[in-house]
Design a protein around this motif. Sequence first.
Motif, PDB file in Angstrom:
ATOM      1  N   TRP A 146       0.813  -1.218   0.000  1.00  0.00           N
ATOM      2  CA  TRP A 146       0.000   0.000   0.000  1.00  0.00           C
ATOM      3  C   TRP A 146       0.841   1.259   0.000  1.00  0.00           C
ATOM      4  CZ3 TRP A 146      -5.147  -0.984  -0.436  1.00  0.00           C
ATOM      5  CH2 TRP A 146      -5.557  -2.303  -0.161  1.00  0.00           C
ATOM      6  N   LYS A 147       2.156   1.088  -0.155  1.00  0.00           N
ATOM      7  CA  LYS A 147       3.064   2.251  -0.135  1.00  0.00           C
ATOM      8  C   LYS A 147       2.729   3.196  -1.273  1.00  0.00           C
ATOM      9  CE  LYS A 147       6.489   1.750   2.955  1.00  0.00           C
ATOM     10  NZ  LYS A 147       7.161   0.440   2.904  1.00  0.00           N
ATOM     11  N   GLY A 148       2.952   4.472  -1.088  1.00  0.00           N
ATOM     12  CA  GLY A 148       2.826   5.455  -2.167  1.00  0.00           C
ATOM     13  C   GLY A 148       1.384   5.792  -2.487  1.00  0.00           C
ATOM     14  N   GLY A 149       0.482   5.678  -1.513  1.00  0.00           N
ATOM     15  CA  GLY A 149      -0.890   6.125  -1.738  1.00  0.00           C
ATOM     16  C   GLY A 149      -1.742   5.155  -2.522  1.00  0.00           C
ATOM     17  N   VAL A 150      -1.304   3.903  -2.628  1.00  0.00           N
ATOM     18  CA  VAL A 150      -2.116   2.909  -3.333  1.00  0.00           C
ATOM     19  C   VAL A 150      -3.395   2.653  -2.535  1.00  0.00           C
ATOM     20  CG1 VAL A 150      -2.222   0.492  -4.012  1.00  0.00           C
ATOM     21  CG2 VAL A 150      -0.159   1.813  -4.443  1.00  0.00           C
ATOM     22  N   GLN A 151      -4.530   2.700  -3.212  1.00  0.00           N
ATOM     23  CA  GLN A 151      -5.791   2.535  -2.496  1.00  0.00           C
ATOM     24  C   GLN A 151      -6.576   1.299  -2.936  1.00  0.00           C
ATOM     25  OE1 GLN A 151      -6.299   6.077  -4.125  1.00  0.00           O
ATOM     26  NE2 GLN A 151      -5.293   7.211  -2.497  1.00  0.00           N
ATOM     27  N   LEU A 152      -6.114   0.687  -4.004  1.00  0.00           N
ATOM     28  CA  LEU A 152      -6.890  -0.431  -4.541  1.00  0.00           C
ATOM     29  C   LEU A 152      -5.923  -1.464  -5.104  1.00  0.00           C
ATOM     30  CD1 LEU A 152      -9.771  -1.414  -5.385  1.00  0.00           C
ATOM     31  CD2 LEU A 152      -9.387  -0.218  -7.534  1.00  0.00           C
ATOM     32  N   LEU A 153      -6.117  -2.723  -4.726  1.00  0.00           N
ATOM     33  CA  LEU A 153      -5.279  -3.795  -5.261  1.00  0.00           C
ATOM     34  C   LEU A 153      -6.173  -4.728  -6.069  1.00  0.00           C
ATOM     35  CD1 LEU A 153      -3.107  -4.821  -2.177  1.00  0.00           C
ATOM     36  CD2 LEU A 153      -2.533  -3.214  -3.995  1.00  0.00           C
ATOM     37  N   ILE A 154      -5.779  -5.013  -7.322  1.00  0.00           N
ATOM     38  CA  ILE A 154      -6.518  -5.975  -8.130  1.00  0.00           C
ATOM     39  C   ILE A 154      -5.605  -7.174  -8.352  1.00  0.00           C
ATOM     40  CG2 ILE A 154      -7.700  -6.395 -10.316  1.00  0.00           C
ATOM     41  CD1 ILE A 154      -7.974  -3.289 -10.491  1.00  0.00           C
ATOM     42  N   PHE A 155      -5.956  -8.296  -7.736  1.00  0.00           N
ATOM     43  CA  PHE A 155      -5.151  -9.511  -7.904  1.00  0.00           C
ATOM     44  C   PHE A 155      -5.717 -10.301  -9.087  1.00  0.00           C
ATOM     45  CE2 PHE A 155      -4.647  -8.433  -3.466  1.00  0.00           C
ATOM     46  CZ  PHE A 155      -3.264  -8.496  -3.323  1.00  0.00           C
ATOM     47  N   MET A 156      -4.852 -10.647 -10.040  1.00  0.00           N
ATOM     48  CA  MET A 156      -5.271 -11.458 -11.188  1.00  0.00           C
ATOM     49  C   MET A 156      -5.132 -12.933 -10.817  1.00  0.00           C
ATOM     50  SD  MET A 156      -6.048  -9.083 -13.241  1.00  0.00           S
ATOM     51  CE  MET A 156      -6.356  -9.957 -14.781  1.00  0.00           C
ATOM     52  N   GLN A 157      -5.865 -13.779 -11.572  1.00  0.00           N
ATOM     53  CA  GLN A 157      -5.626 -15.212 -11.423  1.00  0.00           C
ATOM     54  C   GLN A 157      -4.210 -15.501 -11.906  1.00  0.00           C
ATOM     55  OE1 GLN A 157      -7.628 -17.223 -10.076  1.00  0.00           O
ATOM     56  NE2 GLN A 157      -9.707 -16.419 -10.300  1.00  0.00           N
ATOM     57  N   PRO A 158      -3.533 -16.446 -11.262  1.00  0.00           N
ATOM     58  CA  PRO A 158      -2.171 -16.750 -11.727  1.00  0.00           C
ATOM     59  C   PRO A 158      -2.169 -17.173 -13.199  1.00  0.00           C
ATOM     60  CG  PRO A 158      -2.595 -17.780  -9.615  1.00  0.00           C
ATOM     61  CD  PRO A 158      -3.898 -17.201 -10.080  1.00  0.00           C
ATOM     62  N   ASN A 159      -3.295 -17.760 -13.655  1.00  0.00           N
ATOM     63  CA  ASN A 159      -3.330 -18.234 -15.040  1.00  0.00           C
ATOM     64  C   ASN A 159      -4.189 -17.347 -15.945  1.00  0.00           C
ATOM     65  OD1 ASN A 159      -5.700 -18.799 -13.906  1.00  0.00           O
ATOM     66  ND2 ASN A 159      -5.702 -21.004 -14.323  1.00  0.00           N
ATOM     67  N   ALA A 160      -4.341 -16.070 -15.554  1.00  0.00           N
ATOM     68  CA  ALA A 160      -5.140 -15.161 -16.378  1.00  0.00           C
ATOM     69  C   ALA A 160      -4.514 -15.012 -17.761  1.00  0.00           C
ATOM     70  CB  ALA A 160      -5.241 -13.802 -15.689  1.00  0.00           C
ATOM     71  N   THR A 161      -5.345 -14.883 -18.763  1.00  0.00           N
ATOM     72  CA  THR A 161      -4.826 -14.772 -20.139  1.00  0.00           C
ATOM     73  C   THR A 161      -4.416 -13.338 -20.422  1.00  0.00           C
ATOM     74  OG1 THR A 161      -6.966 -14.227 -21.045  1.00  0.00           O
ATOM     75  CG2 THR A 161      -6.407 -16.573 -20.908  1.00  0.00           C
ATOM     76  N   ASN A 162      -3.679 -13.164 -21.493  1.00  0.00           N
ATOM     77  CA  ASN A 162      -3.240 -11.827 -21.885  1.00  0.00           C
ATOM     78  C   ASN A 162      -4.446 -10.945 -22.209  1.00  0.00           C
ATOM     79  OD1 ASN A 162      -0.599 -12.061 -21.508  1.00  0.00           O
ATOM     80  ND2 ASN A 162      -0.079 -12.584 -23.626  1.00  0.00           N
ATOM     81  N   ALA A 163      -5.446 -11.560 -22.858  1.00  0.00           N
ATOM     82  CA  ALA A 163      -6.630 -10.783 -23.226  1.00  0.00           C
ATOM     83  C   ALA A 163      -7.326 -10.260 -21.974  1.00  0.00           C
ATOM     84  CB  ALA A 163      -7.580 -11.668 -24.028  1.00  0.00           C
TER      85      ALA A 163
ATOM     86  N   PRO B  77      -0.188 -12.156 -10.066  1.00  0.00           N
ATOM     87  CA  PRO B  77       0.294 -10.800 -10.341  1.00  0.00           C
ATOM     88  C   PRO B  77      -0.809  -9.819  -9.945  1.00  0.00           C
ATOM     89  CG  PRO B  77      -0.365 -11.854 -12.368  1.00  0.00           C
ATOM     90  CD  PRO B  77      -0.575 -12.873 -11.285  1.00  0.00           C
ATOM     91  N   SER B  78      -0.464  -8.540  -9.820  1.00  0.00           N
ATOM     92  CA  SER B  78      -1.504  -7.616  -9.364  1.00  0.00           C
ATOM     93  C   SER B  78      -1.306  -6.220  -9.946  1.00  0.00           C
ATOM     94  CB  SER B  78      -1.504  -7.550  -7.841  1.00  0.00           C
ATOM     95  OG  SER B  78      -0.278  -7.027  -7.389  1.00  0.00           O
ATOM     96  N   TYR B  79      -2.401  -5.453  -9.899  1.00  0.00           N
ATOM     97  CA  TYR B  79      -2.343  -4.029 -10.261  1.00  0.00           C
ATOM     98  C   TYR B  79      -2.491  -3.218  -8.985  1.00  0.00           C
ATOM     99  CZ  TYR B  79      -2.963  -5.563 -15.048  1.00  0.00           C
ATOM    100  OH  TYR B  79      -2.795  -6.156 -16.244  1.00  0.00           O
ATOM    101  N   ARG B  80      -1.638  -2.214  -8.851  1.00  0.00           N
ATOM    102  CA  ARG B  80      -1.750  -1.317  -7.691  1.00  0.00           C
ATOM    103  C   ARG B  80      -2.271   0.007  -8.215  1.00  0.00           C
ATOM    104  NH1 ARG B  80       3.874  -2.899  -4.551  1.00  0.00           N
ATOM    105  NH2 ARG B  80       3.114  -4.979  -4.013  1.00  0.00           N
ATOM    106  N   VAL B  81      -3.414   0.419  -7.712  1.00  0.00           N
ATOM    107  CA  VAL B  81      -4.112   1.555  -8.309  1.00  0.00           C
ATOM    108  C   VAL B  81      -4.148   2.729  -7.334  1.00  0.00           C
ATOM    109  CG1 VAL B  81      -6.242   2.306  -9.395  1.00  0.00           C
ATOM    110  CG2 VAL B  81      -5.532  -0.095  -9.546  1.00  0.00           C
TER     111      VAL B  81
END
Lengths: 295, 230
Positions: free
Chosen positions: A54-71, A122-126
């Motif tokens: 959560w460093k740097g003002g991150v307010q939302l974490l989106i965790f992807m499935q480990p096997n999520a596709t590129n699309a 993997p995840s997105y930090r928003v």
Amino acid sequence: MGLSVEYVVRETAGNLWRNRLMSLAAMLTIAVSLALVGSALLLKQGVATSTQAWKGGVQLLIFMQPNATNAQSKAIVTQLGTLPSVQRYSYVNKAVSYQEFRRLFANQPDLLNSVSEAQIPPSYRVVLKNPSEAPSIGQIFNGQPGVKAVDYNFAAIQTLEKVSSIAQGVIIGLAVILLLSATVLILNVIRVAIFSRRREVTVMKLVGATNWFIRIPFMLEGFTQGLVGALIAGAAVLGIRALFNYLIQRFQVHLLSGFVLTSHDVLMTELVVFAIGVVVGTTGSALAVRRYLDV
Amino acid sequence: MIRLENVYKSYAPGQFALKGVSLEVERGEFVFLIGPSGSGKSTMLRLLLREDIADQGSVWVAGKDLSKIPSWKVPYFRRNIGSIFQDFRLLPNKSAYENVAFALEVIGKSRKAAEKQVPQILELVGLADKMHRLPNELSGGEQQRVAIARAFVNRPLILLADEPTGNLDPETAWGVMRLLERINRTGTAVVMATHDVGIVDQMRRRVVEIDSGAIARDQIRGVYGLGVHQ
């Protein structure tokens, strides 16, 4: 100048024994205050690791499935790029996440061994323009294809950080007061030691003992008190770490699941504790020697 | 060995403990320093030991200008000087042997050196058989002999004595004086501040009389008083 080890050890030990009650008081004060310093440091380090993502003002974490596709990933990125409330975002790939995971769970080898890099999401930090929108934005992504979980527990994390920083402030404040009193206690112990040995000091000056020859046993007495206090505090720090770990595992506090004290953290804490102990002891005795030992 | 040139020393503004004192003591001399209490005798001894520094003028002891010795070198300077006092200044929890050995230990001599030198010097002062007694098990005269042994064990060039017989009965005092004479014969200069009329009159040594911070008299083979100060 011929300062023999035997002489110094004998004099220092003799002084400590003569003033044993006062010495004990000084050592225990140092021990308590340094144990406080140690716990504050452990708390700081533990909270820092548990809130790492959560460093740097991150307010939302989106965790992807480990096997999520590129699309699937692309769809998320596109939405993040077009949503007006998103200020910026970053992608944390599997390798980086895995490293963080290894660090966070360093003291749970069973868990480490049972999870491979491929299983790590993997995840997105928003970072949002308006933090209060976190829940509603989170809802948009929750359940989308390829998304494993969404975490917008940002407010709780913030509370945790706030509480911990207040606690740290209070503990450090107490520790500073105690350390000051420990310095004064040591100063007084050494002053008493100097006073009770004033005949010896007079005679030593008379026959030409060097200033350092006269001073060193007194200085070493304060140094020893600081060191012994620090050793006790060092043991206490190890105990506090064990207690933290036990409590977290026992009560499975979700928010603190990342509250991990690595061996490195504990080692650094111990070093700080020893350094402060020795500095306080030496400072107290140096002040006493300067003020009361007229050589 | 000792040279004071026009020395002034004051502890309070306008009041001089010493005003314009000049004095020279040669190697191996024996000097009595006499004068009433508060005349400046003790101040002079303090200057010679570099416990104080002269305000004006210069003090030379054992070839050194004392105003120019940095304070960290003072201990090394003091090793050239033995000093004894009216109150002996022995450590009460150490035996006669240990008191003398302590003086060697604090200047960094080995235990072995002490084992050799201390019995010798205690033999010289006549206390070989009482080496292991504590000060409170010794008479006043014996305690002063221990103090002399401690002062002399490093064979100093100068021995400063501040009323060494002040606490002793006349007979014991003479014993101490004979010891100081023996030490003086080995070439050590002795400067002794005293009020003891009998001793000064019988020894017929150099007498320096100080009065109100100035030298009132300096006689080669002097006596205590000419009736003026009695």
